[in-house]
Scaffold this motif. Structure first.
Motif, mmCIF file in Angstrom:
data_model
loop_
_atom_site.group_PDB
_atom_site.id
_atom_site.type_symbol
_atom_site.label_atom_id
_atom_site.label_comp_id
_atom_site.label_asym_id
_atom_site.label_seq_id
_atom_site.Cartn_x
_atom_site.Cartn_y
_atom_site.Cartn_z
ATOM 1 N N GLU A 1 4.275 8.250 -1.460
ATOM 2 C CA GLU A 1 5.374 7.324 -1.136
ATOM 3 C C GLU A 1 6.249 7.748 -2.320
ATOM 4 O OE1 GLU A 1 6.175 6.299 1.466
ATOM 5 O OE2 GLU A 1 4.362 5.614 2.802
ATOM 6 N N PRO B 1 0.840 -1.211 0.009
ATOM 7 C CA PRO B 1 0.139 -0.003 -0.049
ATOM 8 C C PRO B 1 0.856 1.356 0.043
ATOM 9 C CG PRO B 1 -0.073 -0.826 2.247
ATOM 10 C CD PRO B 1 0.862 -1.933 1.416
ATOM 11 N N ASP C 1 7.520 2.136 3.072
ATOM 12 C CA ASP C 1 8.504 2.958 3.732
ATOM 13 C C ASP C 1 9.909 2.121 3.948
ATOM 14 O OD1 ASP C 1 7.489 1.751 5.750
ATOM 15 O OD2 ASP C 1 6.832 3.482 6.742
ATOM 16 N N ASP D 1 -2.798 4.713 -2.676
ATOM 17 C CA ASP D 1 -4.308 4.980 -2.020
ATOM 18 C C ASP D 1 -4.626 6.388 -2.100
ATOM 19 O OD1 ASP D 1 -6.334 5.062 -0.308
ATOM 20 O OD2 ASP D 1 -5.007 4.733 1.445
ATOM 21 N N THR E 1 5.655 9.795 8.334
ATOM 22 C CA THR E 1 4.586 8.973 8.556
ATOM 23 C C THR E 1 3.238 9.549 8.235
ATOM 24 O OG1 THR E 1 3.286 7.749 10.488
ATOM 25 C CG2 THR E 1 4.453 9.837 11.055
ATOM 26 N N LYS E 2 2.266 8.551 7.796
ATOM 27 C CA LYS E 2 0.941 8.999 7.151
ATOM 28 C C LYS E 2 0.041 9.044 8.540
ATOM 29 C CE LYS E 2 2.862 9.106 3.387
ATOM 30 N NZ LYS E 2 4.025 8.768 3.936
ATOM 31 N N GLN F 1 10.236 0.157 6.264
ATOM 32 C CA GLN F 1 10.364 -0.106 7.715
ATOM 33 C C GLN F 1 10.414 -1.620 7.833
ATOM 34 O OE1 GLN F 1 7.277 2.774 9.281
ATOM 35 N NE2 GLN F 1 9.158 3.375 10.718
HETATM 36 N N1 UDP Z 1 -0.956 4.102 3.851
HETATM 37 C C1 UDP Z 1 -1.727 3.818 2.854
HETATM 38 N N2 UDP Z 1 -2.906 4.933 3.062
HETATM 39 C C2 UDP Z 1 -3.058 5.724 4.150
HETATM 40 C C3 UDP Z 1 -2.005 5.813 4.947
HETATM 41 C C4 UDP Z 1 -0.790 5.031 5.062
HETATM 42 O O1 UDP Z 1 -1.823 3.066 1.985
HETATM 43 O O2 UDP Z 1 -4.201 6.374 3.942
HETATM 44 C C5 UDP Z 1 0.557 3.378 3.644
HETATM 45 C C6 UDP Z 1 1.728 4.033 3.581
HETATM 46 O O3 UDP Z 1 1.883 4.570 2.290
HETATM 47 C C7 UDP Z 1 2.763 2.982 4.091
HETATM 48 C C8 UDP Z 1 1.888 2.069 5.037
HETATM 49 O O4 UDP Z 1 0.442 2.487 4.873
HETATM 50 O O5 UDP Z 1 3.218 1.943 2.950
HETATM 51 C C9 UDP Z 1 2.187 2.615 6.477
HETATM 52 O O6 UDP Z 1 2.034 3.885 6.623
HETATM 53 P P1 UDP Z 1 2.968 4.642 7.501
HETATM 54 O O7 UDP Z 1 4.561 4.329 7.263
HETATM 55 O O8 UDP Z 1 2.674 6.014 7.270
HETATM 56 O O9 UDP Z 1 2.754 4.279 8.934
HETATM 57 P P2 UDP Z 1 3.766 3.871 10.368
HETATM 58 O O10 UDP Z 1 4.691 3.023 9.585
HETATM 59 O O11 UDP Z 1 3.891 5.324 10.922
HETATM 60 O O12 UDP Z 1 2.815 3.151 11.212
#
Ligand code: UDP
Ligand code: MG
Length: 311
Positions: free
Chosen positions: A11, A7, A92, A39, A200-201, A94
């Motif tokens: 990005e 997803p 990302d 998305d 972060t999103k 991670q």
């Molecule tokens: N993401 C998405 N739609 C959203 C928010 C996030 O597809 O509305 C995706 C984002 O691109 C990433 C993943 O979900 O690949 C995790 O998001 P993020 O890294 O911001 O979250 P965190 O790792 O901080 O929990």
């Protein structure tokens, strides 16, 4: 064939790096496809995906008509995946792609679901960690699904994917649902990495909404709290009622305004919270009953379907 679902929301900078690193890991293992689900990004994410897709047939892209959230993106990816097993990973980096080798090995050794669990939660504030703990505890208490350390980094066999896709509900919580379906599960620990680039999103408001929606989507615990409180208050009211009657009979019933006011406030407050919780569940039922699609796809590159291969 392995399908990888990624997803992606705003990005653009991470997509080429993710595609490259995932490709490097999977190429020696098996045939594969990488499905980027855009998305409804506001930056050039879709352009980057479609260009990569034009150059490489194993890169596929699904573009939403607007931002439907990560859950919807995950499900769109699962629905589009044609592989015998599907790996879901964040864009990302991670989630270290190198772990896919171990995950695939576990799958070949008979595991049907391979979960990557967070050994450490990476760089997070104390407050964030506390919130996560409380959330996981609430979820576990009622639904029995243990999510501590759980991530959205998972490998699912075809059977598990089909089971997930057969769920009729619109408001999903992938992390819990993929445990809920069961199957032979193996857990592999990993350390959360720093984000490759971008930010972060999630913000606190979005996360809070996500937590509430997941808890109410998976448990009836909040409604039960109200029943428990109600019972306590009933017992308390009985005792107080008897005392008031006794006082009345003894002819000393004038004082006690403080008690009355306090009771009014507390019971009023509780009632309102209770109605709010019931209302929240009602609104969820309303959302589900509308049977709207989870997401709307507006564009695709390298579209494939499971029955007739490439088209
Ligand atoms: N993401 C998405 N739609 C959203 C928010 C996030 O597809 O509305 C995706 C984002 O691109 C990433 C993943 O979900 O690949 C995790 O998001 P993020 O890294 O911001 O979250 P965190 O790792 O901080 O929990
Ligand atoms: Mg992230």
């Amino acid at each position: 064939m392995i399908s990888v679902v990624v997803p992606a929301y705003n990005e653009e900078t991470n997509i080429p790096a993710a595609a490259e690193r995932i490709g490097k890991v999977l190429a020696p293992l098996s045939e594969y496809e990488i499905i980027f689900v855009d998305d409804g990004s506001k930056d050039n994410t879709w352009q980057v995906i479609s260009e990569l897709g034009k150059e490489n047939s194993y890169i596929r892209g699904i573009h939403f008509s607007r931002n439907f959230g990560k859950e919807a993106a995950l499900f769109a990816g699962l629905e589009g995946a044609v592989g015998d097993c599907v790996i879901v990973i964040d864009c990302d980096l991670q989630h270290p792609p190198e772990l896919m080798k171990d995950m695939y090995e576990a799958y070949q050794n008979g595991a049907e679901v391979v979960e990557a669990v967070k050994r450490s939660r990476g760089k997070e504030s104390f407050f964030y960690k506390m919130c996560a703990k409380t959330f996981y505890r609430t979820m576990k208490k009622d639904s029995g699904v243990d999510l501590d350390g759980a991530s959205d980094y998972k490998l699912l066999c075809r059977g598990a994917v089909d089971a997930l896709l057969s769920m009729p509900e619109r408001l999903t919580f992938f992390r819990a649902l993929s445990s809920w379906v069961g199957f032979e599960t193996v857990k592999i620990p990993f350390d959360v990495q720093e984000r490759n680039s971008g930010t972060t999103k999630w913000n606190f408001k979005k996360l809070f909404k996500y937590a509430i929606s997941s808890i109410t989507g998976f448990t009836n615990f909040p409604m039960q709290i109200m029943t428990v409180c109600g019972t306590f208050f009933f017992i308390f009211a009985l005792i107080l009622g008897i005392q008031t009657l006794v006082n009345f009979c003894l002819g000393k019933s004038a004082d006690g305004f403080t008690t009355v006011i306090l009771l009014l406030l507390i019971i009023g407050g509780l009632l309102m919270v209770g109605i709010g919780i019931v209302g929240y569940y009602l609104s969820k039922i309303y959302e589900e009953i509308k049977h709207r699609p989870r997401y709307i796809v507006s564009k695709q590159v390298n579209k494939r379907t499971r029955n007739n291969g490439e088209n």
